[in-house]
Design an enzyme around this catalytic site. Structure first.
Site, PDB file in Angstrom:
ATOM      1  N   ARG A   1      11.877  -6.409   5.377  1.00  0.00           N
ATOM      2  CA  ARG A   1      11.680  -4.974   5.218  1.00  0.00           C
ATOM      3  C   ARG A   1      12.476  -4.201   6.266  1.00  0.00           C
ATOM      4  O   ARG A   1      12.589  -4.622   7.410  1.00  0.00           O
ATOM      5  CB  ARG A   1      10.183  -4.661   5.374  1.00  0.00           C
ATOM      6  CG  ARG A   1       9.846  -3.190   5.244  1.00  0.00           C
ATOM      7  CD  ARG A   1       8.431  -2.996   4.784  1.00  0.00           C
ATOM      8  NE  ARG A   1       7.478  -2.958   5.873  1.00  0.00           N
ATOM      9  CZ  ARG A   1       6.173  -2.728   5.693  1.00  0.00           C
ATOM     10  NH1 ARG A   1       5.678  -2.553   4.479  1.00  0.00           N
ATOM     11  NH2 ARG A   1       5.365  -2.711   6.706  1.00  0.00           N
TER      12      ARG A   1
ATOM     13  N   ARG B   1      -0.018  -9.417  13.535  1.00  0.00           N
ATOM     14  CA  ARG B   1      -0.593  -8.355  12.687  1.00  0.00           C
ATOM     15  C   ARG B   1      -1.414  -8.965  11.557  1.00  0.00           C
ATOM     16  O   ARG B   1      -2.451  -8.445  11.171  1.00  0.00           O
ATOM     17  CB  ARG B   1       0.524  -7.471  12.103  1.00  0.00           C
ATOM     18  CG  ARG B   1       1.008  -6.415  13.096  1.00  0.00           C
ATOM     19  CD  ARG B   1       2.315  -5.816  12.654  1.00  0.00           C
ATOM     20  NE  ARG B   1       2.196  -4.951  11.509  1.00  0.00           N
ATOM     21  CZ  ARG B   1       3.195  -4.683  10.671  1.00  0.00           C
ATOM     22  NH1 ARG B   1       4.379  -5.246  10.849  1.00  0.00           N
ATOM     23  NH2 ARG B   1       3.015  -3.872   9.665  1.00  0.00           N
TER      24      ARG B   1
ATOM     25  N   ARG C   1      11.552  -2.549  12.089  1.00  0.00           N
ATOM     26  CA  ARG C   1      10.528  -2.032  12.996  1.00  0.00           C
ATOM     27  C   ARG C   1      10.277  -3.023  14.132  1.00  0.00           C
ATOM     28  O   ARG C   1      10.361  -4.220  13.942  1.00  0.00           O
ATOM     29  CB  ARG C   1       9.211  -1.823  12.231  1.00  0.00           C
ATOM     30  CG  ARG C   1       9.159  -0.505  11.507  1.00  0.00           C
ATOM     31  CD  ARG C   1       8.022  -0.407  10.520  1.00  0.00           C
ATOM     32  NE  ARG C   1       6.737  -0.897  10.993  1.00  0.00           N
ATOM     33  CZ  ARG C   1       5.614  -0.831  10.259  1.00  0.00           C
ATOM     34  NH1 ARG C   1       5.642  -0.291   9.052  1.00  0.00           N
ATOM     35  NH2 ARG C   1       4.490  -1.305  10.715  1.00  0.00           N
TER      36      ARG C   1
ATOM     37  N   ARG D   1      -9.250   0.647   9.049  1.00  0.00           N
ATOM     38  CA  ARG D   1      -8.707  -0.669   9.382  1.00  0.00           C
ATOM     39  C   ARG D   1      -9.753  -1.533  10.085  1.00  0.00           C
ATOM     40  O   ARG D   1      -9.496  -2.684  10.358  1.00  0.00           O
ATOM     41  CB  ARG D   1      -7.578  -0.392  10.339  1.00  0.00           C
ATOM     42  CG  ARG D   1      -6.334  -1.197  10.383  1.00  0.00           C
ATOM     43  CD  ARG D   1      -5.337  -1.147   9.357  1.00  0.00           C
ATOM     44  NE  ARG D   1      -4.059  -1.638   9.820  1.00  0.00           N
ATOM     45  CZ  ARG D   1      -2.917  -1.021   9.619  1.00  0.00           C
ATOM     46  NH1 ARG D   1      -2.878   0.117   8.956  1.00  0.00           N
ATOM     47  NH2 ARG D   1      -1.802  -1.559  10.028  1.00  0.00           N
TER      48      ARG D   1
ATOM     49  N   LYS E   1       0.827  -1.209   0.000  1.00  0.00           N
ATOM     50  CA  LYS E   1       0.000   0.000   0.000  1.00  0.00           C
ATOM     51  C   LYS E   1       0.868   1.268   0.000  1.00  0.00           C
ATOM     52  O   LYS E   1       0.617   2.198  -0.753  1.00  0.00           O
ATOM     53  CB  LYS E   1      -0.915   0.040   1.236  1.00  0.00           C
ATOM     54  CG  LYS E   1      -1.846  -1.143   1.365  1.00  0.00           C
ATOM     55  CD  LYS E   1      -2.768  -1.010   2.575  1.00  0.00           C
ATOM     56  CE  LYS E   1      -2.075  -1.026   3.908  1.00  0.00           C
ATOM     57  NZ  LYS E   1      -1.469  -2.324   4.269  1.00  0.00           N
TER      58      LYS E   1
HETATM   59  P1  AMP Z   1       1.146   0.187   9.424  1.00  0.00           P
HETATM   60  O1  AMP Z   1       2.416   0.942   9.230  1.00  0.00           O
HETATM   61  O2  AMP Z   1       0.012   0.702   8.588  1.00  0.00           O
HETATM   62  O3  AMP Z   1       1.316  -1.309   9.306  1.00  0.00           O
HETATM   63  O4  AMP Z   1       0.689   0.453  10.932  1.00  0.00           O
HETATM   64  C1  AMP Z   1       1.515   0.106  12.025  1.00  0.00           C
HETATM   65  C2  AMP Z   1       0.670  -0.021  13.285  1.00  0.00           C
HETATM   66  O5  AMP Z   1       0.019   1.227  13.571  1.00  0.00           O
HETATM   67  C3  AMP Z   1      -0.464  -1.031  13.217  1.00  0.00           C
HETATM   68  O6  AMP Z   1      -0.037  -2.357  13.481  1.00  0.00           O
HETATM   69  C4  AMP Z   1      -1.408  -0.493  14.280  1.00  0.00           C
HETATM   70  O7  AMP Z   1      -0.922  -0.776  15.566  1.00  0.00           O
HETATM   71  C5  AMP Z   1      -1.291   1.007  14.073  1.00  0.00           C
HETATM   72  N1  AMP Z   1      -2.276   1.527  13.081  1.00  0.00           N
HETATM   73  C6  AMP Z   1      -2.009   2.097  11.882  1.00  0.00           C
HETATM   74  N2  AMP Z   1      -3.135   2.460  11.257  1.00  0.00           N
HETATM   75  C7  AMP Z   1      -4.157   2.106  12.087  1.00  0.00           C
HETATM   76  C8  AMP Z   1      -5.574   2.202  11.998  1.00  0.00           C
HETATM   77  N3  AMP Z   1      -6.198   2.762  10.947  1.00  0.00           N
HETATM   78  N4  AMP Z   1      -6.302   1.739  13.049  1.00  0.00           N
HETATM   79  C9  AMP Z   1      -5.720   1.204  14.147  1.00  0.00           C
HETATM   80  N5  AMP Z   1      -4.391   1.064  14.272  1.00  0.00           N
HETATM   81  C10 AMP Z   1      -3.601   1.523  13.264  1.00  0.00           C
END
Ligand code: AMP
Length: 215
Positions: A127, A173, A162, A88, A13
């Protein structure tokens, strides 16, 4: 363009969003990037979000909606935006729908980037991310390493794995994605605004989006 990018963590994404910003000046809005920035800055938001993120759990919907309600009203969103990692959950999607009506914004479509689980697992474990919260450039130790090992090409900060990209957190996740986020595919299908792209290259995803926008 005004798009929602759906897909499991590691589906691409962020990469697709970054490339789309080059096309028409739309901005990428990544809730993950915003939250990581807040954690690094040690803000109240960051303090509230950190434990959820480290475990690979979702941050509560209210926190996310607070961020997005403000962000979507920033002037740079006028030209268009690419929602990367938001919504999400079904409650976030329902609240977003109400928020967009309130702000008089119409989305073009939701794009479901569908990538096989084995590809996702491999991508996430290899990554690496720039540790500078203002940069957060993405690398891959196998397919796209930084020119100088461990150092970001763009800003010179250390490139790190990360905390939520350990094997245990990745698997959690992905489970969270299947339980809480995958139902959004049905949600946007019902809204009549979903396209699904089965592609592991960002070029193929972008070609499908362009085709749909031109139709
Ligand atoms: P990402 O980089 O999009 O994978 O997000 C990393 C982490 O941020 C996720 O595993 C969640 O803990 C949190 N996060 C990001 N976007 C959301 C969302 N829209 N709703 C809830 N948690 C989020």
């Amino acid at each position: 363009m005004k798009l929602i990018l759906l897909g499991a963590p590691g589906a691409g994404k962020g990469t697709v969003a970054k490339q789309l910003t080059q096309l028409d000046g739309s901005v990428q809005i990544s809730t993950g990037d915003i939250l990581r920035g807040a954690v690094q800055a040690g803000s109240d938001l960051g303090k509230q979000a950190k434990a959820f993120m480290d475990r690979g759990d979702l941050v509560p919907d209210e926190l996310i909606m607070g961020i997005m309600e403000k962000r979507l009203q920033d002037p740079d969103c006028k030209q268009g935006f690419l929602l990367d990692g938001f919504p999400r959950t079904i409650p976030q999607a329902e609240d977003l729908k109400k928020l967009l009506v309130k702000l008089g914004i119409k989305l073009d479509m939701a794009v479901n980037i569908d990538v096989p689980r084995n590809v996702i697992l491999d991508r996430l474990s290899t990554r690496r991310t720039c540790s500078n919260s203002k940069c957060q450039a993405i690398y891959n130790v196998k397919s796209m390493p930084p020119k100088k090992e461990g150092i970001c090409d763009k800003c010179g900060s250390p490139v790190v794995q990360r905390e939520d990209e350990t094997e245990a957190a990745i698997s959690h996740r992905l489970d969270t994605y299947n339980k809480k986020t995958a139902p959004l595919i049905g949600f946007y299908e019902k809204e009549g605004m979903l396209i699904t792209v089965n592609a592991t290259s960002s070029e193929a995803v972008i070609a499908a989006i362009k085709k749909k926008l031109a139709a």
